[in-house]
Design a protein around this motif. Structure first.
Motif, PDB file in Angstrom:
ATOM      1  N   SER A  75       0.811  -1.207   0.000  1.00 39.00           N
ATOM      2  CA  SER A  75       0.000   0.000   0.000  1.00 39.00           C
ATOM      3  C   SER A  75       0.855   1.272   0.000  1.00 39.00           C
ATOM      4  N   GLY A  76       2.184   1.113  -0.143  1.00 40.89           N
ATOM      5  CA  GLY A  76       3.054   2.272  -0.305  1.00 40.89           C
ATOM      6  C   GLY A  76       3.790   2.727   0.933  1.00 40.89           C
ATOM      7  N   LYS A  77       3.649   1.998   2.037  1.00 42.66           N
ATOM      8  CA  LYS A  77       4.346   2.391   3.264  1.00 42.66           C
ATOM      9  C   LYS A  77       5.778   1.864   3.251  1.00 42.66           C
ATOM     10  N   SER A  78       6.638   2.530   4.009  1.00 43.59           N
ATOM     11  CA  SER A  78       8.035   2.107   4.065  1.00 43.59           C
ATOM     12  C   SER A  78       8.193   0.925   5.024  1.00 43.59           C
ATOM     13  N   CYS A  79       9.344   0.268   4.929  1.00 43.03           N
ATOM     14  CA  CYS A  79       9.633  -0.871   5.804  1.00 43.03           C
ATOM     15  C   CYS A  79      11.091  -0.789   6.249  1.00 43.03           C
ATOM     16  N   SER A  80      11.450  -1.621   7.211  1.00 45.29           N
ATOM     17  CA  SER A  80      12.835  -1.647   7.668  1.00 45.29           C
ATOM     18  C   SER A  80      13.711  -2.303   6.604  1.00 45.29           C
ATOM     19  N   ASP A  81      14.996  -2.047   6.674  1.00 49.35           N
ATOM     20  CA  ASP A  81      15.936  -2.663   5.734  1.00 49.35           C
ATOM     21  C   ASP A  81      15.883  -4.182   5.835  1.00 49.35           C
TER      22      ASP A  81
END
Length: 64
Positions: free
Chosen positions: A38-44
């Protein structure tokens, strides 16, 4: 880290893989996959797990 949702969806389609299957292979929750889609960021860490599960370099999935 921000994965490009269009690139993620097209890679899932190309590999005929569901979000559930990707979550299982990556060892992350289905909710995490859904957030990224849905376009949200995530951790590496999560981003790299998803790229590894899809067997593609992480650079192929990142936003430009």
């Amino acid at each position: 880290m921000r994965i490009d949702r269009v690139k993620l969806v097209s890679e899932l389609t190309r590999q005929d893989m569901t979000q559930k299957k990707l979550a299982e292979l990556a060892g992350v929750s289905r909710a995490s996959v859904n957030y990224i889609k849905s376009g949200k960021s995530c951790s590496d860490v999560v981003g790299n797990k998803i790229a590894a599960a899809l067997r593609v370099p992480i650079e192929k999935l990142l936003e430009n």
